[in-house]
Each structure stands twice: as structure tokens, then as C-alpha cells.
Design a protein around this motif. Structure first.
Motif, PDB file in Angstrom:
ATOM      1  N   PHE A  10       6.277   3.038   4.175  1.00 60.69           N
ATOM      2  CA  PHE A  10       5.378   2.181   3.396  1.00 60.69           C
ATOM      3  C   PHE A  10       3.928   2.613   3.580  1.00 60.69           C
ATOM      4  CE2 PHE A  10       7.487  -2.044   2.148  1.00 60.69           C
ATOM      5  CZ  PHE A  10       8.651  -1.409   1.795  1.00 60.69           C
ATOM      6  N   ALA A  11       3.532   2.905   4.818  1.00 53.01           N
ATOM      7  CA  ALA A  11       2.135   3.247   5.087  1.00 53.01           C
ATOM      8  C   ALA A  11       1.748   4.569   4.440  1.00 53.01           C
ATOM      9  CB  ALA A  11       1.902   3.310   6.588  1.00 53.01           C
ATOM     10  N   LEU A  12       2.561   5.586   4.610  1.00 52.10           N
ATOM     11  CA  LEU A  12       2.223   6.900   4.064  1.00 52.10           C
ATOM     12  C   LEU A  12       2.257   6.910   2.540  1.00 52.10           C
ATOM     13  CD1 LEU A  12       4.098   9.176   6.600  1.00 52.10           C
ATOM     14  CD2 LEU A  12       1.641   8.773   6.434  1.00 52.10           C
ATOM     15  N   TRP A  13       3.258   6.262   1.968  1.00 55.42           N
ATOM     16  CA  TRP A  13       3.381   6.252   0.515  1.00 55.42           C
ATOM     17  C   TRP A  13       2.249   5.443  -0.126  1.00 55.42           C
ATOM     18  CZ3 TRP A  13       8.269   4.276  -2.480  1.00 55.42           C
ATOM     19  CH2 TRP A  13       8.302   4.854  -3.733  1.00 55.42           C
ATOM     20  N   SER A  14       1.897   4.291   0.470  1.00 55.45           N
ATOM     21  CA  SER A  14       0.811   3.494  -0.109  1.00 55.45           C
ATOM     22  C   SER A  14      -0.531   4.201   0.029  1.00 55.45           C
ATOM     23  CB  SER A  14       0.744   2.120   0.552  1.00 55.45           C
ATOM     24  OG  SER A  14       0.322   2.215   1.881  1.00 55.45           O
ATOM     25  N   ASP A  15      -0.706   4.972   1.110  1.00 55.81           N
ATOM     26  CA  ASP A  15      -1.947   5.726   1.264  1.00 55.81           C
ATOM     27  C   ASP A  15      -2.012   6.886   0.279  1.00 55.81           C
ATOM     28  OD1 ASP A  15      -4.431   6.136   2.629  1.00 55.81           O
ATOM     29  OD2 ASP A  15      -3.508   7.917   3.524  1.00 55.81           O
ATOM     30  N   SER A  58       8.671  -7.942   7.224  1.00 48.07           N
ATOM     31  CA  SER A  58       7.412  -8.471   7.754  1.00 48.07           C
ATOM     32  C   SER A  58       6.614  -7.387   8.473  1.00 48.07           C
ATOM     33  CB  SER A  58       7.677  -9.653   8.688  1.00 48.07           C
ATOM     34  OG  SER A  58       8.394  -9.232   9.825  1.00 48.07           O
ATOM     35  N   TYR A  59       7.288  -6.505   9.203  1.00 48.70           N
ATOM     36  CA  TYR A  59       6.595  -5.404   9.870  1.00 48.70           C
ATOM     37  C   TYR A  59       5.986  -4.452   8.852  1.00 48.70           C
ATOM     38  CZ  TYR A  59       8.229  -6.326  14.647  1.00 48.70           C
ATOM     39  OH  TYR A  59       8.445  -6.851  15.872  1.00 48.70           O
ATOM     40  N   ALA A  60       6.656  -4.231   7.738  1.00 52.89           N
ATOM     41  CA  ALA A  60       6.154  -3.299   6.733  1.00 52.89           C
ATOM     42  C   ALA A  60       5.021  -3.904   5.912  1.00 52.89           C
ATOM     43  CB  ALA A  60       7.289  -2.860   5.820  1.00 52.89           C
ATOM     44  N   ALA A  61       5.028  -5.205   5.694  1.00 48.74           N
ATOM     45  CA  ALA A  61       4.004  -5.840   4.860  1.00 48.74           C
ATOM     46  C   ALA A  61       2.706  -6.086   5.619  1.00 48.74           C
ATOM     47  CB  ALA A  61       4.528  -7.162   4.304  1.00 48.74           C
ATOM     48  N   PHE A  62       2.781  -6.361   6.906  1.00 50.93           N
ATOM     49  CA  PHE A  62       1.590  -6.764   7.655  1.00 50.93           C
ATOM     50  C   PHE A  62       0.489  -5.699   7.693  1.00 50.93           C
ATOM     51  CE2 PHE A  62      -0.754  -7.556  11.614  1.00 50.93           C
ATOM     52  CZ  PHE A  62      -1.264  -8.797  11.302  1.00 50.93           C
ATOM     53  N   PRO A  63       0.765  -4.434   7.993  1.00 57.35           N
ATOM     54  CA  PRO A  63      -0.330  -3.448   7.986  1.00 57.35           C
ATOM     55  C   PRO A  63      -0.950  -3.254   6.604  1.00 57.35           C
ATOM     56  CG  PRO A  63       1.519  -2.588   9.205  1.00 57.35           C
ATOM     57  CD  PRO A  63       1.981  -3.841   8.539  1.00 57.35           C
ATOM     58  N   GLY A  64      -0.153  -3.400   5.559  1.00 61.44           N
ATOM     59  CA  GLY A  64      -0.705  -3.302   4.213  1.00 61.44           C
ATOM     60  C   GLY A  64      -1.672  -4.427   3.915  1.00 61.44           C
ATOM     61  N   ILE A  65      -1.375  -5.616   4.397  1.00 58.24           N
ATOM     62  CA  ILE A  65      -2.274  -6.755   4.205  1.00 58.24           C
ATOM     63  C   ILE A  65      -3.576  -6.522   4.969  1.00 58.24           C
ATOM     64  CG2 ILE A  65      -2.564  -9.210   4.694  1.00 58.24           C
ATOM     65  CD1 ILE A  65       0.480  -9.491   4.216  1.00 58.24           C
ATOM     66  N   ALA A  67      -4.890  -3.601   5.888  1.00 59.65           N
ATOM     67  CA  ALA A  67      -5.645  -2.515   5.248  1.00 59.65           C
ATOM     68  C   ALA A  67      -6.279  -2.990   3.944  1.00 59.65           C
ATOM     69  CB  ALA A  67      -4.721  -1.331   4.981  1.00 59.65           C
ATOM     70  N   TRP A  68      -5.576  -3.819   3.203  1.00 53.40           N
ATOM     71  CA  TRP A  68      -6.104  -4.336   1.953  1.00 53.40           C
ATOM     72  C   TRP A  68      -7.333  -5.212   2.209  1.00 53.40           C
ATOM     73  CZ3 TRP A  68      -2.723  -7.666  -1.841  1.00 53.40           C
ATOM     74  CH2 TRP A  68      -3.261  -7.598  -3.113  1.00 53.40           C
ATOM     75  N   CYS A  69      -7.251  -6.085   3.222  1.00 55.33           N
ATOM     76  CA  CYS A  69      -8.404  -6.929   3.547  1.00 55.33           C
ATOM     77  C   CYS A  69      -9.587  -6.103   4.039  1.00 55.33           C
ATOM     78  CB  CYS A  69      -7.997  -7.962   4.601  1.00 55.33           C
ATOM     79  SG  CYS A  69      -6.882  -9.223   3.993  1.00 55.33           S
ATOM     80  N   ALA A  70      -9.323  -5.089   4.855  1.00 57.74           N
ATOM     81  CA  ALA A  70     -10.407  -4.249   5.339  1.00 57.74           C
ATOM     82  C   ALA A  70     -11.048  -3.477   4.201  1.00 57.74           C
ATOM     83  CB  ALA A  70      -9.871  -3.286   6.400  1.00 57.74           C
ATOM     84  N   MET A  71     -10.251  -3.072   3.234  1.00 59.31           N
ATOM     85  CA  MET A  71     -10.777  -2.336   2.095  1.00 59.31           C
ATOM     86  C   MET A  71     -11.653  -3.238   1.229  1.00 59.31           C
ATOM     87  SD  MET A  71      -8.590  -0.142  -0.684  1.00 59.31           S
ATOM     88  CE  MET A  71      -7.697  -1.582  -1.227  1.00 59.31           C
TER      89      MET A  71
END
Length: 74
Positions: A10-15, A58-65, A67-71
Motif C-alpha cells: 500500500f505504501a509503495l504503490w500509493s507513493d 487497519s495497519y494498511a490504512a493508518f500510515p496513509g491517513i 501521510a495524507w494529513c501531513a501533506m
């Protein structure tokens, strides 16, 4: 181990495609599927699989949230 693989995919593909929301949504849908399996009248082995879906979603969604907020703040 499998949870880390889902998280890294999830992290690599979304980046790579520079989109966070589809991956956050996919993780939350995985949680929803897992919770639906766990509240159903299923055998114990299937409920264990549902728990895996809940945790991996939940583990996959949390870092995306995060990163999205930081962005949005920068």
C-alpha cells in the motif's frame, strides 16, 4: 509478516501514483469485510481469517491517513 507485506505494498504503490485516498479506502473496506465476517455465524477458522482482514486493513490504512494529513498541513 503478511501484515508488513500488505502495508509495504500500500505504501509503495500509493507513493508511486501519488494518491492516498484509494488506499485508505481499500484498507477501511478490508476492515469492514473483516468485521462483517466476525459478526456472522461462521466457523472459528473463518473468523480467524476475518480478524486477519481487520488487522491488516487497519495497519494498511493508518500510515496513509497520517501521510495524507501531513501533506495537507505542509
Amino acid at each position: 509478516m503478511c501484515l508488513a507485506i500488505v502495508l509495504l505494498i500500500f505504501a509503495l504503490w500509493s507513493d508511486r501514483i501519488k494518491l492516498r485516498s484509494p488506499f485508505v479506502f481499500a484498507g477501511l473496506v478490508m476492515c469492514l469485510i473483516g468485521f462483517a465476517i466476525n459478526i456472522s455465524d461462521a466457523p472459528v477458522g473463518v473468523k480467524y481469517f476475518g480478524t486477519f482482514f481487520c488487522v491488516s486493513g487497519s495497519y494498511a490504512a493508518f500510515p496513509g491517513i497520517i501521510a495524507w494529513c501531513a501533506m495537507l498541513l505542509s
